[in-house]
Write an enzyme that holds these catalytic residues in place. Structure first.
Site, mmCIF file in Angstrom:
data_model
loop_
_atom_site.group_PDB
_atom_site.id
_atom_site.type_symbol
_atom_site.label_atom_id
_atom_site.label_comp_id
_atom_site.label_asym_id
_atom_site.label_seq_id
_atom_site.Cartn_x
_atom_site.Cartn_y
_atom_site.Cartn_z
ATOM 1 N N SER A 148 0.862 -1.179 0.000
ATOM 2 C CA SER A 148 0.000 0.000 0.000
ATOM 3 C C SER A 148 0.902 1.234 0.000
ATOM 4 O O SER A 148 1.760 1.370 0.870
ATOM 5 C CB SER A 148 -0.881 -0.040 1.251
ATOM 6 O OG SER A 148 -1.669 1.109 1.340
ATOM 7 N N LYS A 174 -0.969 -0.787 -4.461
ATOM 8 C CA LYS A 174 -2.223 -0.077 -4.124
ATOM 9 C C LYS A 174 -1.862 1.374 -3.840
ATOM 10 O O LYS A 174 -1.000 1.656 -3.002
ATOM 11 C CB LYS A 174 -2.857 -0.753 -2.914
ATOM 12 C CG LYS A 174 -3.810 0.104 -2.103
ATOM 13 C CD LYS A 174 -4.624 -0.772 -1.155
ATOM 14 C CE LYS A 174 -4.849 -0.113 0.191
ATOM 15 N NZ LYS A 174 -5.592 -0.984 1.122
ATOM 16 N N LEU A 175 -2.537 2.283 -4.556
ATOM 17 C CA LEU A 175 -2.285 3.713 -4.350
ATOM 18 C C LEU A 175 -3.387 4.296 -3.486
ATOM 19 O O LEU A 175 -4.575 4.121 -3.769
ATOM 20 C CB LEU A 175 -2.280 4.456 -5.696
ATOM 21 C CG LEU A 175 -1.271 3.997 -6.747
ATOM 22 C CD1 LEU A 175 -1.410 4.884 -7.998
ATOM 23 C CD2 LEU A 175 0.157 4.064 -6.203
ATOM 24 N N LYS A 176 -3.000 5.020 -2.465
ATOM 25 C CA LYS A 176 -3.972 5.757 -1.672
ATOM 26 C C LYS A 176 -4.351 7.003 -2.477
ATOM 27 O O LYS A 176 -3.473 7.665 -3.045
ATOM 28 C CB LYS A 176 -3.346 6.165 -0.337
ATOM 29 C CG LYS A 176 -3.097 4.987 0.586
ATOM 30 C CD LYS A 176 -4.416 4.440 1.100
ATOM 31 C CE LYS A 176 -4.202 3.433 2.217
ATOM 32 N NZ LYS A 176 -5.470 2.927 2.740
ATOM 33 N N ASP A 202 -7.239 3.061 -3.212
ATOM 34 C CA ASP A 202 -8.005 3.049 -1.962
ATOM 35 C C ASP A 202 -8.217 4.490 -1.511
ATOM 36 O O ASP A 202 -7.261 5.230 -1.293
ATOM 37 C CB ASP A 202 -7.226 2.273 -0.888
ATOM 38 C CG ASP A 202 -7.985 2.144 0.430
ATOM 39 O OD1 ASP A 202 -9.149 2.604 0.502
ATOM 40 O OD2 ASP A 202 -7.413 1.590 1.390
ATOM 41 N N ASN A 204 -10.219 5.369 1.220
ATOM 42 C CA ASN A 204 -10.593 5.482 2.648
ATOM 43 C C ASN A 204 -11.760 6.447 2.861
ATOM 44 O O ASN A 204 -11.691 7.362 3.693
ATOM 45 C CB ASN A 204 -9.388 5.886 3.515
ATOM 46 C CG ASN A 204 -8.396 4.755 3.678
ATOM 47 O OD1 ASN A 204 -7.311 4.784 3.114
ATOM 48 N ND2 ASN A 204 -8.784 3.721 4.427
ATOM 49 N N GLU A 227 -11.182 0.730 -3.875
ATOM 50 C CA GLU A 227 -11.509 0.351 -2.495
ATOM 51 C C GLU A 227 -12.129 1.530 -1.748
ATOM 52 O O GLU A 227 -11.565 2.621 -1.725
ATOM 53 C CB GLU A 227 -10.218 -0.112 -1.809
ATOM 54 C CG GLU A 227 -10.364 -0.574 -0.377
ATOM 55 C CD GLU A 227 -9.012 -1.030 0.207
ATOM 56 O OE1 GLU A 227 -8.055 -1.269 -0.558
ATOM 57 O OE2 GLU A 227 -8.920 -1.129 1.440
ATOM 58 N N ASP A 252 -14.055 -1.930 2.264
ATOM 59 C CA ASP A 252 -13.177 -2.161 3.422
ATOM 60 C C ASP A 252 -13.941 -1.701 4.664
ATOM 61 O O ASP A 252 -14.628 -2.509 5.314
ATOM 62 C CB ASP A 252 -11.861 -1.376 3.201
ATOM 63 C CG ASP A 252 -10.933 -1.361 4.398
ATOM 64 O OD1 ASP A 252 -11.269 -1.937 5.446
ATOM 65 O OD2 ASP A 252 -9.827 -0.762 4.318
ATOM 66 N N LYS A 276 -10.393 -7.653 6.839
ATOM 67 C CA LYS A 276 -9.440 -7.347 7.913
ATOM 68 C C LYS A 276 -10.013 -7.978 9.175
ATOM 69 O O LYS A 276 -11.054 -7.545 9.665
ATOM 70 C CB LYS A 276 -9.302 -5.846 8.113
ATOM 71 C CG LYS A 276 -8.526 -5.127 7.024
ATOM 72 C CD LYS A 276 -8.422 -3.642 7.326
ATOM 73 C CE LYS A 276 -7.735 -2.913 6.195
ATOM 74 N NZ LYS A 276 -7.981 -1.462 6.271
ATOM 75 N N GLY A 304 -4.509 -4.806 5.487
ATOM 76 C CA GLY A 304 -3.455 -4.662 6.493
ATOM 77 C C GLY A 304 -3.732 -3.465 7.373
ATOM 78 O O GLY A 304 -4.420 -2.523 6.965
#
Ligand code: SMG
Ligand code: MG
Length: 382
Positions: A148, A174-176, A202, A204, A227, A252, A276, A304
């Site tokens: 990540s 995985k790119l935030k 992702d 968030n 995500e 997630d 998770k 994670g």
């Protein structure tokens, strides 16, 4: 088994480089390590004294989820340990399979509950000489490792960071993303590394459904998935967004239990689920979600939470189940830590090996655990 004593170690591990997501920057990992000392049956049924280890993945602040380190510690001390000991007093024993049941009256707090269940499960398995992987139903002995990548200061810095991880052998990036750090970084990485790089993003929960036109532009980059673009409670809105995009929708934060997983699958908010164990209350609930998703044709992968080697060991075992068909966020210890609590996890040709020893197969190195512990709480069973 009979729990004799539980210790909660508050630990602080410095992170090798700041990790920025849409909700904040992590520079240090504060976690609670649960140590359960118990008398449990060994493989021939005779009682033997064992130690089991659990890890609470709540972050220091309630920005990813409602739970946070200090709150989880209070929760365990004030409610969960008394409830567990009370169950033991009434039934004579506890088992990993009944920890969730014994804590069911207390609403929420999955991460705190998960840490206790993990420690009890570890003790139970160590006593009988069975590994987490064997117990959960692992079908492979190593799992592909994804990494990540946090939000960076510039596109050149991002390309350098991704290049480093690709060189290390990580099999998926995985790119935030967040509003303002969305299409451009993804386009740059896809262009620079070409069509074969396994790539996903992702957010968030940083976007709203009103951003659908912007988010649809991500469809051009052949991503494995997007995500959690929208809020934790926005199951229906994720379904609407999913219908507007060709990129598979992955949840997630929204998936807090097997029930929410079933609902998300039923209303098509999730084509993929990030599992998770901490977020859903433990490895047993995580396995139930795997089973439901697998039966529904929904892919899962293991997320994670910047785990120490303890959580990394358990996550590697879980990821070895047959429904985990996408690479997880299980990187080498060195991705975050110069010194891990346990023997470090290393990349082996882009894979993380699933530990085979009893229980987690790894344990904290006593001297390191002592050095990194900032607070210790001990409670003996009555
Ligand atoms: O353990 O490598 C890891 C962290 C992976 O991105 C990661 N986790 O939303 O999936 C997620 C985040 C939650 C924690 S961010 C501090
Ligand atoms: Mg996520």
């Amino acid at each position: 088994m009979r729990i004799i004593e539980v210790k909660l170690h508050n630990v602080r591990l410095p992170i090798v480089r700041p990790f920025t997501t849409s909700f904040g920057t992590q520079t240090v990992r504060s976690a609670i390590i649960v140590e359960v000392r118990a008398e449990a049956a060994n493989s021939t049924g005779s009682p033997t004294e064992v130690i089991g280890w659990g890890e609470c993945v709540a972050l220091a602040d309630p920005l990813y989820s409602p739970e946070y380190t200090e709150g989880a510690r209070q929760m365990m001390i004030r409610y969960l340990l008394p409830a567990l000991f009370n169950y033991q007093a009434r039934h004579g024993v506890v088992t990993a399979e009944t920890v969730g049941h014994s804590l069911r009256a207390i609403v929420g707090h999955q991460m705190a509950k998960s840490a206790l269940e993990m420690a009890v499960l570890d003790a139970q398995l160590r006593a009988r000489g069975e590994s987490f992987g064997q117990y959960l139903g692992a079908t492979v002995d190593r799992v592909p490792s994804g990494v990540s990548v946090g939000i960076q200061n510039s596109i050149p810095e991002l390309l350098d960071t991704v290049a480093e991880y690709v060189e290390d052998g990580y099999q998926r990036i995985k790119l935030k993303i967040q509003p303002g750090w969305d299409i451009e970084p993804v386009a740059a990485v896809r262009e620079h590394f070409g069509p074969n790089l396994l790539l996903q993003v992702d957010a968030n929960a940083a976007f709203t459904l009103a951003d659908a036109v912007l988010l649809r532009k991500l469809d051009a980059f052949d991503l494995l998935l997007i995500e959690q673009p929208l809020g934790e409670a926005d199951l229906r809105q994720h379904a609407e967004l999913a219908a507007l995009m060709s990129t598979p929708m992955c949840l997630d934060e929204s998936i807090s239990s097997a029930e929410t997983a079933m609902d998300a699958i039923a209303i098509k908010s999730a084509a993929v689920i990030n599992i998770k164990p901490g977020r859903v209350g433990g490895y047993l609930e995580a396995r139930r979600i795997h089973d439901i998703a697998r039966a529904s044709g929904v892919a899962v992968w293991c997320g994670g939470m910047l785990e120490t080697g303890l959580g990394r060991a358990a996550n590697a075992a879980l990821s070895a189940l047959p429904g985990f068909t996408l690479p997880g966020d299980i990187s080498a210890s060195s991705r975050y830590y110069e010194t891990d609590l346990t023997e470090p996890f290393v990349l082996d040709n882009g894979y993380i090996n699933v530990p085979t020893g009893p229980g987690l197969g790894v344990e904290p190195i006593p001297e390191i655990l002592r050095q990194l512990t900032t607070d210790l709480y001990t409670l003996a069973a009555a």
